[in-house]
Design a protein around this motif. Structure first.
Motif, PDB file in Angstrom:
ATOM      1  N   UNK A  92       0.995  -1.126  -0.175  1.00  0.00           N
ATOM      2  CA  UNK A  92       0.179  -0.152  -0.038  1.00  0.00           C
ATOM      3  C   UNK A  92       0.802   1.170   0.081  1.00  0.00           C
ATOM      4  N   UNK A  93       0.846   2.025  -1.082  1.00  0.00           N
ATOM      5  CA  UNK A  93       1.420   3.233  -1.121  1.00  0.00           C
ATOM      6  C   UNK A  93       0.675   4.510  -0.971  1.00  0.00           C
ATOM      7  N   UNK A  94       1.165   5.439  -0.577  1.00  0.00           N
ATOM      8  CA  UNK A  94       0.199   6.731  -0.121  1.00  0.00           C
ATOM      9  C   UNK A  94       1.144   7.926  -0.115  1.00  0.00           C
ATOM     10  N   UNK A  95       0.754   8.894  -0.981  1.00  0.00           N
ATOM     11  CA  UNK A  95       1.365  10.302  -1.110  1.00  0.00           C
ATOM     12  C   UNK A  95       1.183  11.288  -0.014  1.00  0.00           C
ATOM     13  N   UNK A  96       0.139  11.035   0.681  1.00  0.00           N
ATOM     14  CA  UNK A  96      -0.303  11.944   1.986  1.00  0.00           C
ATOM     15  C   UNK A  96      -0.284  11.442   3.148  1.00  0.00           C
ATOM     16  N   UNK A  97       0.416  12.086   4.091  1.00  0.00           N
ATOM     17  CA  UNK A  97       1.022  11.654   5.270  1.00  0.00           C
ATOM     18  C   UNK A  97      -0.048  11.377   6.319  1.00  0.00           C
ATOM     19  N   UNK A  98      -1.168  12.286   6.316  1.00  0.00           N
ATOM     20  CA  UNK A  98      -2.523  11.831   7.161  1.00  0.00           C
ATOM     21  C   UNK A  98      -3.245  10.660   6.731  1.00  0.00           C
ATOM     22  N   UNK A  99      -3.385  10.629   5.416  1.00  0.00           N
ATOM     23  CA  UNK A  99      -4.016   9.227   5.037  1.00  0.00           C
ATOM     24  C   UNK A  99      -3.321   7.920   5.187  1.00  0.00           C
ATOM     25  N   UNK A 100      -1.988   8.147   5.098  1.00  0.00           N
ATOM     26  CA  UNK A 100      -1.000   7.094   5.697  1.00  0.00           C
ATOM     27  C   UNK A 100      -1.277   6.622   7.021  1.00  0.00           C
TER      28      UNK A 100
END
Length: 398
Positions: A267-275
């Motif tokens: 799972x990869x994510x650009x946004x720290x909050x969503x991570x």
């Protein structure tokens, strides 16, 4: 050459260029996986010691650090330069003299280049320090296990090697960028990357009577398709969250519904909050699908790395160094990548930046992407990387 840099910097770098290319080829031919970089660590240690420096082996036995300072002392504000040593469990598919001699293992991400670039910068800076032309301390960090989540950067931090460091810089090979150029970005430049393993269990049974048991393979296939889809509707699209499966396994007979099965991916994510929200949301959605099909689900969610978020001042330092060493035409912008990088852990403690070092040859058709057995570099990028890091060290904190 910019007046704030030594006029002979290019000459100092050139003096090591052939040696560094040869060393890169040697390391490339003898790749080592994470936390097993014994030979690579020894080669770097011996070269630093031959230059009169005193490297320190990390507690795990692989990886090392080394300080270079005025009069051999650790004084003033410390700038760290980081390299990673490990290779990947991927066969080397190139037909070159320096092809990997280790079956199933290859430097398919450019860590061999990162290693010799930081080493070369250290050798140049050590020359300047001996001549009284280095007025700050530079710490070289050669870390193990970048490719193994959550990454060997945490070992470096636990060993106290960020103590006193006020800024940290690193380079990463980019096969999309021409050799001789450096790609920069302020803010997030990589993505968060986590590992997700889901195990399903059920009573099993005959494929003739799926209604009398739990059809585990069907449930598994639903998770494969529905979980990424559901995440795309539960998370802000601007977060760039992406779940992609790399492995699926269940059963051994065509007419038997298995009792257990697994899927695994990243799972990869650009946004720290969503991570930060992702583990709880994945658990919720998995259990919802599992209940519908009457199977038991276990989620193993392994935190990998947060996004690398480049500090504005550190990015400006890279830009100033590249411009001073090569001219403004050498600097280009770049996009945020969905790739993960454990350099992010350092940036949770100190400001810094990751730059992309162009390694694509002139006129090269197509792109040999990272993490492929055909990956290789234009070795003219090595002295470019050395010059860039040495220049950044000389301009830091001015």
């Amino acid at each position: 050459m910019n007046e704030r840099l030594p006029e002979d910097l290019r000459t100092l770098v050139k003096a090591y260029a052939d040696e560094l290319v040869a060393m890169r080829r040697d390391i490339h031919a003898h790749p080592e996986l994470g936390w097993a970089e014994i030979r690579t660590t020894r080669i770097v240690r011996e070269r630093l010691e031959a230059a009169g420096l005193q490297p320190r082996i990390l507690p795990g036995g692989t990886g090392l650090t080394c300080d270079i300072g005025p009069d051999g002392e650790v004084t003033g504000r410390i700038l760290a330069l980081r390299a990673d040593l490990d290779a990947l469990p991927i066969p080397d598919e190139k037909n070159v003299p320096y092809r990997s001699t280790v079956p199933g293992v290859a430097h398919a991400c450019g860590h061999d280049v990162h290693t010799v670039v930081v080493l070369g910068a250290g050798l140049v800076l050590a020359d300047l320090a001996r001549e009284g032309r280095l007025n700050r301390t530079v710490r070289l960090i050669f870390q193990p296990a970048e490719e193994i989540m959550p990454g060997g950067a945490l070992d470096v931090i636990r060993a106290g090697e960020l103590k006193g460091v006020e800024r940290i810089l690193a380079l990463h090979c980019d096969p999309k960028v021409e050799a001789g150029r450096v790609a920069l970005r302020t803010g997030p430049i990589t993505a968060a990357c986590d590992r997700v393993l889901i195990r399903l269990a059920g009573p099993g049974g005959h494929t003739a009577r799926p209604h009398l048991t739990a059809d585990l393979v069907y449930a598994l296939s639903k998770l494969v398709t529905e979980l990424p889809a559901a995440l795309s509707r539960r998370v802000d699209p601007r977060a760039g969250l992406s779940l992609v499966w790399g492995r699926i396994g269940a059963g051994s007979a065509a007419n038997a519904i298995p009792q257990v099965g697994e899927i695994e991916g990243t799972l990869r994510c650009l946004d720290l909050a969503a991570w930060h929200q992702a583990p709880e949301l994945v658990e919720e959605l998995v259990q919802t699908v599992a209940r519908i099909y009457g199977v038991q689900a276990e989620v193993q969610y392994d935190r990998g790395v947060p996004p690398v978020v480049n500090d504005a001042d550190s990015t400006a330092l890279f830009r100033a160094a590249a411009t001073a060493a090569f001219g403004p035409q050498a600097v280009i912008g770049t996009e945020q990548s969905l790739g993960g990088e454990d350099f992010a852990w350092y940036l949770e403690s100190v400001p810094g930046a990751l730059a992309r070092l162009g390694v694509r040859g002139p006129g090269e058709v197509g792109v040999r992407d990272l993490h492929q057995g055909t990956f290789d570099v234009d070795e003219s990028a090595i002295p470019v990387g050395v010059s860039l890091l040495a220049a950044a060290a000389l301009l830091a904190f001015d």
